[in-house]
Design a protein around this motif. Structure first.
Motif, PDB file in Angstrom:
ATOM      1  N   ILE A   1       0.829  -1.209   0.000  1.00  0.00           N
ATOM      2  CA  ILE A   1       0.000   0.000   0.000  1.00  0.00           C
ATOM      3  C   ILE A   1       0.863   1.258   0.000  1.00  0.00           C
ATOM      4  O   ILE A   1       0.655   2.170  -0.798  1.00  0.00           O
ATOM      5  N   THR A   2       1.880   1.287   0.869  1.00  0.00           N
ATOM      6  CA  THR A   2       2.702   2.490   0.933  1.00  0.00           C
ATOM      7  C   THR A   2       3.450   2.698  -0.374  1.00  0.00           C
ATOM      8  O   THR A   2       3.617   3.811  -0.837  1.00  0.00           O
ATOM      9  N   LYS A   3       3.867   1.598  -0.968  1.00  0.00           N
ATOM     10  CA  LYS A   3       4.579   1.687  -2.246  1.00  0.00           C
ATOM     11  C   LYS A   3       3.662   2.287  -3.323  1.00  0.00           C
ATOM     12  O   LYS A   3       4.063   3.153  -4.088  1.00  0.00           O
ATOM     13  N   ALA A   4       2.422   1.801  -3.345  1.00  0.00           N
ATOM     14  CA  ALA A   4       1.462   2.317  -4.330  1.00  0.00           C
ATOM     15  C   ALA A   4       1.193   3.801  -4.077  1.00  0.00           C
ATOM     16  O   ALA A   4       1.169   4.604  -5.007  1.00  0.00           O
TER      17      ALA A   4
ATOM     18  N   GLU B   1       2.117  18.984  -0.727  1.00  0.00           N
ATOM     19  CA  GLU B   1       1.434  17.818  -0.156  1.00  0.00           C
ATOM     20  C   GLU B   1       1.904  16.545  -0.833  1.00  0.00           C
ATOM     21  O   GLU B   1       2.249  15.566  -0.165  1.00  0.00           O
ATOM     22  N   GLN B   2       1.938  16.569  -2.158  1.00  0.00           N
ATOM     23  CA  GLN B   2       2.344  15.363  -2.885  1.00  0.00           C
ATOM     24  C   GLN B   2       3.810  15.032  -2.631  1.00  0.00           C
ATOM     25  O   GLN B   2       4.194  13.883  -2.473  1.00  0.00           O
ATOM     26  N   GLY B   3       4.643  16.083  -2.593  1.00  0.00           N
ATOM     27  CA  GLY B   3       6.066  15.864  -2.337  1.00  0.00           C
ATOM     28  C   GLY B   3       6.278  15.259  -0.962  1.00  0.00           C
ATOM     29  O   GLY B   3       7.032  14.301  -0.783  1.00  0.00           O
ATOM     30  N   SER B   4       5.557  15.827   0.003  1.00  0.00           N
ATOM     31  CA  SER B   4       5.694  15.359   1.370  1.00  0.00           C
ATOM     32  C   SER B   4       5.186  13.923   1.500  1.00  0.00           C
ATOM     33  O   SER B   4       5.810  13.093   2.174  1.00  0.00           O
ATOM     34  N   ARG B   5       4.084  13.641   0.817  1.00  0.00           N
ATOM     35  CA  ARG B   5       3.540  12.289   0.883  1.00  0.00           C
ATOM     36  C   ARG B   5       4.486  11.296   0.232  1.00  0.00           C
ATOM     37  O   ARG B   5       4.709  10.199   0.759  1.00  0.00           O
ATOM     38  N   MET B   6       5.060  11.708  -0.874  1.00  0.00           N
ATOM     39  CA  MET B   6       5.979  10.823  -1.571  1.00  0.00           C
ATOM     40  C   MET B   6       7.145  10.443  -0.655  1.00  0.00           C
ATOM     41  O   MET B   6       7.496   9.271  -0.528  1.00  0.00           O
ATOM     42  N   THR B   7       7.723  11.451  -0.004  1.00  0.00           N
ATOM     43  CA  THR B   7       8.848  11.187   0.886  1.00  0.00           C
ATOM     44  C   THR B   7       8.426  10.325   2.066  1.00  0.00           C
ATOM     45  O   THR B   7       9.118   9.363   2.432  1.00  0.00           O
ATOM     46  N   ALA B   8       7.285  10.659   2.644  1.00  0.00           N
ATOM     47  CA  ALA B   8       6.810   9.909   3.810  1.00  0.00           C
ATOM     48  C   ALA B   8       6.562   8.455   3.444  1.00  0.00           C
ATOM     49  O   ALA B   8       6.920   7.541   4.188  1.00  0.00           O
ATOM     50  N   MET B   9       5.953   8.252   2.269  1.00  0.00           N
ATOM     51  CA  MET B   9       5.613   6.890   1.871  1.00  0.00           C
ATOM     52  C   MET B   9       6.860   6.108   1.460  1.00  0.00           C
ATOM     53  O   MET B   9       6.935   4.897   1.626  1.00  0.00           O
ATOM     54  N   ASP B  10       7.854   6.824   0.951  1.00  0.00           N
ATOM     55  CA  ASP B  10       9.125   6.180   0.626  1.00  0.00           C
ATOM     56  C   ASP B  10       9.755   5.652   1.915  1.00  0.00           C
ATOM     57  O   ASP B  10      10.214   4.507   1.975  1.00  0.00           O
ATOM     58  N   ASN B  11       9.747   6.494   2.944  1.00  0.00           N
ATOM     59  CA  ASN B  11      10.269   6.058   4.244  1.00  0.00           C
ATOM     60  C   ASN B  11       9.502   4.873   4.782  1.00  0.00           C
ATOM     61  O   ASN B  11      10.088   3.909   5.279  1.00  0.00           O
TER      62      ASN B  11
END
Lengths: 85, 289
Positions: free
Chosen positions: B20-23, B241-251
């Protein structure tokens, strides 16, 4: 040639060299050619810009809303909130 | 030590979380590109109108005729904080950073004896209600909007201007997160009413003809300028928002990967231990015969 730019908040709609643009200013229409003096004018709502690409020939009409025109040494910039009716 | 079965279930559940996080990370990356493009496309207009307003503002002398949006209404006691946030969470510290910036400003203003009103734009800003239950002036719902259009910003601006005209506040600040990169989003609070005047702007444009006059053009442009500022804030927010989400989800994806490794090792060890015990039992049983 006159450098003409048409910008809306969403994007730069046009950036091109044209022969003349007739701007429907609040205090009357005025044509802008190359080397026009610096000018700022608001534009009547629901009026049409007439863009002449060539000296002769029919102009292209473009209806804009909430417009503002700025003429400077670099050319004419029209800021419009919306394009079309 | 946990049983084999429990470990296996645990590994399975972490694996599906990772999926899920990867998606989400991939979706955020795709949306980020679009949001960034929208933010860039909006820049020419914002820059131009800012320039024009700044040069006009520096030219007019403040008098009774000056539009209130520029000159202010002569008071400095009621401050409105416009806090723009996203509709969804799971975007790292994106929303909490904006809210923290707004709270710092609010506390500062309250300590200075000013009245603070808060207008939230976006669902996640509503938590401010918990901290300042008496100061919430309103909320603008953005949940129906997928991609921010200028008309949405216009609506927010209209509401703000209407409140200003009604004398509900004297000074307005706008809070959003400025997009710097996918890793860095800087929360900013900027004053939008009255418009801050940059005295350096006057030197541009020598003899310019104004049609009609400066004041009328200003009165026409100032509300539009506010809408543009808000539009820009919303676009920056969308990209952040998208940038932050991308980084958070990458982590999150990486953390899940680490956890799966750890659990797998534990699972294998437990399995091995069970096999060894079983063997020892069989051998000692055979020797006893």
């Amino acid at each position: 040639m006159l450098h003409f730019e048409l910008v809306t908040p969403e994007k730069l709609v046009r950036s091109e060299d044209v022969y003349m643009v007739v701007v429907p200013g609040t205090e009357g229409d005025f044509g802008v050619l190359e080397q026009h003096m610096p000018l700022m004018s608001s534009i009547r709502d629901d009026a049409e810009l007439a863009i002449y690409r060539e000296e002769k020939g029919a102009p292209e009409m473009l209806r804009i809303q909430g417009g503002f025109a700025e003429v400077s040494e670099t050319g004419l910039t029209v800021l419009a909130e919306r394009i079309g009716g | 030590m946990a049983s084999l079965k429990a470990l296996k279930i645990r590994i399975g559940s972490v694996k599906s979380t990772q999926k899920i996080t990867k998606a989400m990370q991939m979706v955020a990356a795709a949306k980020l590109r679009r949001a960034q493009m929208a933010a860039e496309a909006g820049r020419p207009y914002a820059e131009r109108i800012e320039q024009v307003v700044a040069s006009l503002a520096a030219r007019v002398t403040i008098s009774d005729q000056t539009p209130k949006l520029l000159a202010g209404n002569g008071h400095d006691s009621v401050h409105l904080l416009i806090v723009t946030t996203s509709e969804r969470g799971l975007a790292g510290a994106f929303n909490s950073n904006i809210i923290r910036a707004a709270r710092r400003k609010a506390d500062e203003l309250i300590a200075a004896g000013k009245t603070v009103k808060i207008l939230t734009v976006g669902k996640k800003g509503r938590v401010l209600k918990r901290f300042y239950p008496k100061h919430i002036a309103g909320d603008i719902d953005m949940s129906a909007i997928k991609n921010v259009a200028f008309s949405d910003a216009q609506k927010v601006a209209d509401e703000v201007i209407q409140r200003f005209d009604n004398g509900e506040f004297d000074v307005a600040h706008l809070f959003y997160a400025k997009f710097q990169s996918a890793l860095v989003q800087e929360p900013v609070g900027q004053q939008v009413i009255p418009v801050p005047v940059d005295p350096d702007a006057a030197k541009t444009a020598g003899a310019v003809e104004y049609e009609p006059d400066e004041e009328t053009i200003l009165a026409d442009l100032l509300p539009r300028n506010l809408a543009v500022q808000i539009y820009r804030a919303l676009l920056e927010n969308a990209a952040s928002e998208q940038g932050s989400r991308m980084t958070a989800m990458d982590n999150a994806t990486r953390n899940a990967g680490d956890m799966i490794n750890r659990l797998t090792i534990e699972y294998n060890r437990t399995r091995q231990a069970a096999i060894t015990t079983e063997l020892v039992e069989i051998i000692s049983g055979a020797e006893a015969l």
